[in-house]
Design an enzyme around this catalytic site. Structure first.
Site, mmCIF file in Angstrom:
data_model
loop_
_atom_site.group_PDB
_atom_site.id
_atom_site.type_symbol
_atom_site.label_atom_id
_atom_site.label_comp_id
_atom_site.label_asym_id
_atom_site.label_seq_id
_atom_site.Cartn_x
_atom_site.Cartn_y
_atom_site.Cartn_z
ATOM 1 N N GLN A 158 -5.636 -8.746 -3.064
ATOM 2 C CA GLN A 158 -5.718 -7.780 -1.961
ATOM 3 C C GLN A 158 -7.154 -7.588 -1.485
ATOM 4 O O GLN A 158 -7.386 -7.090 -0.385
ATOM 5 C CB GLN A 158 -5.143 -6.431 -2.399
ATOM 6 C CG GLN A 158 -3.619 -6.382 -2.433
ATOM 7 C CD GLN A 158 -3.063 -6.711 -3.808
ATOM 8 O OE1 GLN A 158 -3.704 -7.396 -4.592
ATOM 9 N NE2 GLN A 158 -1.863 -6.252 -4.098
ATOM 10 N N ARG B 239 10.279 -0.802 -4.697
ATOM 11 C CA ARG B 239 9.042 -0.836 -5.493
ATOM 12 C C ARG B 239 8.975 0.486 -6.268
ATOM 13 O O ARG B 239 9.066 1.555 -5.667
ATOM 14 C CB ARG B 239 7.807 -1.018 -4.596
ATOM 15 C CG ARG B 239 7.788 -2.394 -3.917
ATOM 16 C CD ARG B 239 6.427 -2.755 -3.401
ATOM 17 N NE ARG B 239 5.509 -3.087 -4.468
ATOM 18 C CZ ARG B 239 4.189 -3.288 -4.276
ATOM 19 N NH1 ARG B 239 3.680 -3.173 -3.071
ATOM 20 N NH2 ARG B 239 3.393 -3.586 -5.286
ATOM 21 N N GLY C 73 0.865 -1.180 0.000
ATOM 22 C CA GLY C 73 0.000 0.000 0.000
ATOM 23 C C GLY C 73 0.901 1.229 0.000
ATOM 24 O O GLY C 73 1.868 1.294 0.771
ATOM 25 N N ALA C 74 0.578 2.178 -0.877
ATOM 26 C CA ALA C 74 1.488 3.304 -1.108
ATOM 27 C C ALA C 74 1.888 4.050 0.174
ATOM 28 O O ALA C 74 3.085 4.228 0.442
ATOM 29 C CB ALA C 74 0.857 4.250 -2.130
ATOM 30 N N ASP D 34 -1.582 4.992 -6.218
ATOM 31 C CA ASP D 34 -0.143 4.825 -5.961
ATOM 32 C C ASP D 34 0.664 6.001 -6.484
ATOM 33 O O ASP D 34 1.744 6.294 -5.985
ATOM 34 C CB ASP D 34 0.349 3.519 -6.583
ATOM 35 C CG ASP D 34 -0.242 2.339 -5.827
ATOM 36 O OD1 ASP D 34 -1.371 1.930 -6.146
ATOM 37 O OD2 ASP D 34 0.411 1.872 -4.872
ATOM 38 N N ASN E 241 -3.074 3.153 -10.180
ATOM 39 C CA ASN E 241 -3.507 2.333 -9.043
ATOM 40 C C ASN E 241 -3.429 0.870 -9.468
ATOM 41 O O ASN E 241 -3.028 0.553 -10.594
ATOM 42 C CB ASN E 241 -4.921 2.740 -8.599
ATOM 43 C CG ASN E 241 -5.317 2.102 -7.282
ATOM 44 O OD1 ASN E 241 -4.560 2.126 -6.321
ATOM 45 N ND2 ASN E 241 -6.489 1.483 -7.221
ATOM 46 N N LYS E 242 -3.807 -0.004 -8.588
ATOM 47 C CA LYS E 242 -3.698 -1.454 -8.820
ATOM 48 C C LYS E 242 -4.275 -1.855 -10.184
ATOM 49 O O LYS E 242 -5.315 -1.342 -10.591
ATOM 50 C CB LYS E 242 -4.426 -2.174 -7.683
ATOM 51 C CG LYS E 242 -4.383 -3.679 -7.724
ATOM 52 C CD LYS E 242 -2.985 -4.248 -7.863
ATOM 53 C CE LYS E 242 -2.056 -3.832 -6.744
ATOM 54 N NZ LYS E 242 -0.627 -4.096 -7.067
HETATM 55 O O1 MRU Z 1 0.690 -3.759 -4.738
HETATM 56 P P1 MRU Z 1 0.046 -3.112 -3.544
HETATM 57 O O2 MRU Z 1 -0.784 -4.044 -2.734
HETATM 58 O O3 MRU Z 1 1.043 -2.333 -2.712
HETATM 59 O O4 MRU Z 1 -0.930 -2.056 -4.203
HETATM 60 C C1 MRU Z 1 -1.754 -1.281 -3.391
HETATM 61 C C2 MRU Z 1 -2.678 -0.424 -4.164
HETATM 62 O O5 MRU Z 1 -2.664 -0.392 -5.382
HETATM 63 C C3 MRU Z 1 -3.545 0.473 -3.374
HETATM 64 O O6 MRU Z 1 -4.791 0.627 -3.989
HETATM 65 C C4 MRU Z 1 -2.850 1.826 -3.294
HETATM 66 O O7 MRU Z 1 -1.535 1.665 -2.822
HETATM 67 C C5 MRU Z 1 -3.548 2.731 -2.408
HETATM 68 S S1 MRU Z 1 -3.248 2.244 -0.746
HETATM 69 C C6 MRU Z 1 -3.889 3.223 0.364
#
Ligand code: MRU
Length: 364
Positions: A209, A98, A62-63, A249, A259-260
């Site tokens: 997730q 990352r 998560g970012a 992100d 985003n994801k």
């Molecule tokens: O690969 P991840 O699980 O780190 O990705 C997380 C996401 O894409 C979330 O939607 C994003 O970081 C927002 S978190 C508050």
């Protein structure tokens, strides 16, 4: 937020009793997210290498959370060697863990800027306290995001006079931050205020997730339904989704949202069905330097094993990995995609809600 009714944060500073300044005693605790939701296990991180491993292996994710965790990584690096060379080397090591979420670079810059002019013998102490500040600010920021976002849900409830159906993708809940979450913060706060909500939780292959989102919502008592990623558009077409909220992100100053992976498709389906689509994020997620988000945001290519395998509970009752695709077929595994600003109804930040065209008002 709570696990089994016990208040928790996703990361916490560990210091020796009596506020010892013996910085060797310092560590951070995390909830190992690679084991969630099948097991809740804490893990103690004591070195910059522990921190780098935890971020790249997605023990923290998560970012906002990876930014906070990296800040503690620099504090450990400064404890071990406060030289300028070590600062730049370890900041680069952590930044490479990352590539897509800009909060990582943002947090590293924040700590580095504090340390750069400080004498070497003060850097360890300064870095530790700055990292703790970054963590505390994250909680306050996400709470404020929730307060603003809550108003959108409240208005929809007044208009519809029934529970508000909200679709979310990935996990932008409290375990993706220090506490509260970004996209889930308005939902938690609406629920706590007595506004009836129901959340469509998308599975979010390949790392699923959505399992974390469902687990969080269950722990907090928020009504929700878990769906596969391909079902979101169907529920939108049938009037079962009133709004979409996702996290982010990296966001460009013009409102394009990375985003994801899969977020873009949901935004397209939402537009086709006239459903408002919001991204909720701290201002630290905005990368004002971007000229062309689609071309300039590095999209993390993750390990093929994430697609070839699924994790779940076996018939023996133990959490295990199951292979679903062997090496005979090649795979591609981009971790994120970019949703263009034209598909975004609004951005919810700690300073309020804005249309993408007005986002630049918050640059300073
Ligand atoms: O690969 P991840 O699980 O780190 O990705 C997380 C996401 O894409 C979330 O939607 C994003 O970081 C927002 S978190 C508050």
């Amino acid at each position: 937020m709570k696990i089994n009714n016990i208040p928790r944060t996703s990361i916490w500073a560990i210091e020796a009793a009596l506020g010892s300044v013996l910085s060797q005693d310092r560590a951070v605790g995390i909830i190992d997210q690679t084991l969630l939701p099948f097991a809740v296990e804490d893990r103690i991180l004591r070195t910059v290498d522990d921190i780098a491993e935890a971020i790249s292996a997605m023990r923290v994710r998560g970012a906002p959370l990876i930014g906070v965790t990296a800040a503690f990584g620099l504090a450990f690096a400064m404890r071990d060697d406060p030289s300028f060379e070590n600062l730049t080397t370890k900041a680069a090591l952590l930044a490479a863990t990352r590539p897509t979420a800009v909060n990582l670079a943002w947090a590293l810059n924040k700590v580095t800027n504090v340390l750069i002019t400080a004498p070497a013998n003060l850097r360890a102490e300064l870095a530790w306290h700055t990292a703790k500040d970054v963590a505390a600010d994250d909680v306050a920021t996400n709470f404020a995001i929730g307060q603003h976002g809550l108003k959108i849900i409240e208005e929809l409830h007044h208009k519809l006079q029934r529970p508000v159906n909200i679709l979310t993708h990935c996990n932008a809940g409290w375990v993706a931050t220090v506490d509260w979450g970004t996209a889930l913060s308005p939902i938690y706060q609406a629920h706590d205020a007595g506004i009836p909500v129901h959340v469509w939780v998308e599975e979010t292959r390949p790392r699923n997730q959505g399992l974390l989102t469902a687990w969080e919502l269950r722990e907090h008592g928020v009504p929700h339904t878990y769906i596969v990623d391909n079902a979101g558009g169907h529920f939108m077409q049938h009037g079962k989704v009133d709004m979409v909220i996702v996290g982010a992100d990296r966001v460009s100053g013009t409102g394009d949202v990375a985003n994801k992976i899969g977020t873009y498709q949901k935004a397209l389906a939402a537009r086709d069905n006239n459903i408002p689509f919001y991204a909720a994020l701290p201002l630290s997620t905005i990368d004002w330097t971007l000229k062309d988000a689609l071309a300039d945001i590095e999209i993390e290519e993750r390990n093929a094993a994430e697609i070839r395998m699924l994790r779940g509970v076996s018939t023996k009752g133990t959490a295990e990995n199951f292979t679903i695709l062997d090496a005979g077929s090649p795979v591609a595994n981009p971790g994120f995609d970019v949703t263009p600003a034209r598909l975004i109804t609004g951005i919810i930040t700690e300073r309020g809600i804005t249309g993408v065209a007005e986002l630049h008002q918050w640059q300073n």
